[in-house]
Design an enzyme around this catalytic site. Sequence first.
Site, PDB file in Angstrom:
ATOM      1  CB  THR A  99     -97.470  16.274  12.959  1.00  0.00           C
ATOM      2  OG1 THR A  99     -98.345  15.792  13.654  1.00  0.00           O
ATOM      3  CG2 THR A  99     -97.850  16.800  11.551  1.00  0.00           C
ATOM      4  NE  ARG A 152    -104.073  19.179  20.672  1.00  0.00           N
ATOM      5  CZ  ARG A 152    -102.712  18.899  20.481  1.00  0.00           C
ATOM      6  NH1 ARG A 152    -103.029  18.070  19.080  1.00  0.00           N
ATOM      7  NH2 ARG A 152    -101.694  19.375  20.022  1.00  0.00           N
ATOM      8  CB  VAL A 153    -108.890  21.678  17.579  1.00  0.00           C
ATOM      9  CG1 VAL A 153    -108.170  22.342  16.193  1.00  0.00           C
ATOM     10  CG2 VAL A 153    -110.363  20.891  17.020  1.00  0.00           C
ATOM     11  N   GLY A 154    -105.544  21.055  17.399  1.00  0.00           N
ATOM     12  CA  GLY A 154    -103.797  21.327  17.510  1.00  0.00           C
ATOM     13  C   GLY A 154    -103.479  22.432  17.195  1.00  0.00           C
ATOM     14  CG  ASP A 155     -99.551  22.629  15.407  1.00  0.00           C
ATOM     15  OD1 ASP A 155     -99.461  21.346  16.058  1.00  0.00           O
ATOM     16  OD2 ASP A 155     -98.268  22.416  14.611  1.00  0.00           O
ATOM     17  N   GLY A 212     -94.443  19.244  15.730  1.00  0.00           N
ATOM     18  CA  GLY A 212     -94.047  19.002  17.318  1.00  0.00           C
ATOM     19  C   GLY A 212     -94.841  19.358  18.347  1.00  0.00           C
ATOM     20  CG  HIS A 213     -96.020  20.575  22.255  1.00  0.00           C
ATOM     21  ND1 HIS A 213     -96.706  22.165  23.838  1.00  0.00           N
ATOM     22  CD2 HIS A 213     -97.039  19.583  23.300  1.00  0.00           C
ATOM     23  CE1 HIS A 213     -97.470  21.605  24.521  1.00  0.00           C
ATOM     24  NE2 HIS A 213     -97.969  20.186  24.044  1.00  0.00           N
ATOM     25  N   GLY A 214     -98.470  20.562  19.275  1.00  0.00           N
ATOM     26  CA  GLY A 214     -99.167  21.859  19.010  1.00  0.00           C
ATOM     27  C   GLY A 214     -99.365  22.968  19.503  1.00  0.00           C
TER      28      GLY A 214
HETATM   29  N1  ASP Z   1     -98.386  19.203  15.950  1.00  0.00           N
HETATM   30  C1  ASP Z   1     -98.859  17.783  16.017  1.00  0.00           C
HETATM   31  C2  ASP Z   1     -99.958  18.218  17.347  1.00  0.00           C
HETATM   32  O1  ASP Z   1     -99.364  18.886  17.928  1.00  0.00           O
HETATM   33  C3  ASP Z   1     -98.211  16.933  16.826  1.00  0.00           C
HETATM   34  C4  ASP Z   1     -97.111  17.009  15.799  1.00  0.00           C
HETATM   35  O2  ASP Z   1     -96.237  17.556  14.962  1.00  0.00           O
HETATM   36  O3  ASP Z   1     -96.713  15.419  15.823  1.00  0.00           O
HETATM   37  O4  ASP Z   1    -101.690  18.210  16.927  1.00  0.00           O
END
Ligand code: ASP
Length: 320
Positions: free
Chosen positions: A181, A209-212, A233-235
């Site tokens: 990202t 899926r919509v992340g953070d 990171g991990h959304g």
């Molecule tokens: N935060 C992003 C998501 O989960 C992924 C990332 O930051 O690498 O969509």
Amino acid sequence: MEKCVLIVHGGAWAIPDNRIDGSLEGVEIAAREGWKQLMQGASAVTAVQTAVNSLEDNPVFDAGYGSVLTDSGEVEMDALIMDGKAMRSGAVGAVSCVKNPVDLARHVMENTDHTLLVGKGAERQAILAGLEIVEPESLVTPEGREEWETYKQYKSAVSSLFSGRDKEKAKEPEPGIGHDTVGCVALDAKGNIACATSTGGITGKMPGRVGDTPLVGAGGYADNQVGGVSTTGHGESITKACLAYTAVINMEQGMSPSDAGKKALEGMMSKVGGAGGLIIINKSGEWTAEFSTERMAWAAIKENTLYSGIHPGQIKENNL
Ligand code: ASP
């Protein structure tokens, strides 16, 4: 102009050795492009958009061209932009055919009554606004396709890429697969702060899926009275931890950007178990890049010096 600061990141994850040079070069180029805007008197909003455009167009990163693929092999991108002057924000989720999702996020912020548009509705606005529309397939790189094939075989994207630096818990990433990202935070000559974040998400995510990334307070936050943040990171963990907002609240309570970022990441790890990274600028122009993953490429410019790094604790310094 001496007030100005700009920082970008290219994603926090287990970046393999063969992606180090390309990631560092990409964040340095993007920082220079955003900085050029600030030096020409552009707003923080335009500077972060310009830097993120550069990263979206760079296939090294998981945003725009180079986005990773969903479980069913398609591109679905999310992006956010926030203007700390008036606390305005705009975001898009699960868009497939927009070349630069952060441009559409800015359009949502400036020309609609909404803060987040997703899917077909968002893409319709992109067409009406005259933004560049592309075939989704044209955003897929051979590496993105390969990462997806590897994922299909091992179903390992999340656990291997966001396990953090704890080697006990960590699994080795599959060699050469990429995931990153992008984001930017800037402070302009008028003291305005803006942030932007853009992503293709996580390889093998469920369609829809919509992340953070497009969520205010998770993927980014900007408030002229305190500072600005862009996360990666991990959304799902970042969303639950409201990572960007937590870092801003930490600063509001008197912490330096570095302490605020570290504490927010530690809190996320201990409460929800996820790793990630963030870039921060406070209203006085102090900045930091923090991450709990193995690596995160970042670059910052202040007072004609370019700083960059990718390994924990690394800071390279060069005159512009
Ligand atoms: N935060 C992003 C998501 O989960 C992924 C990332 O930051 O690498 O969509």
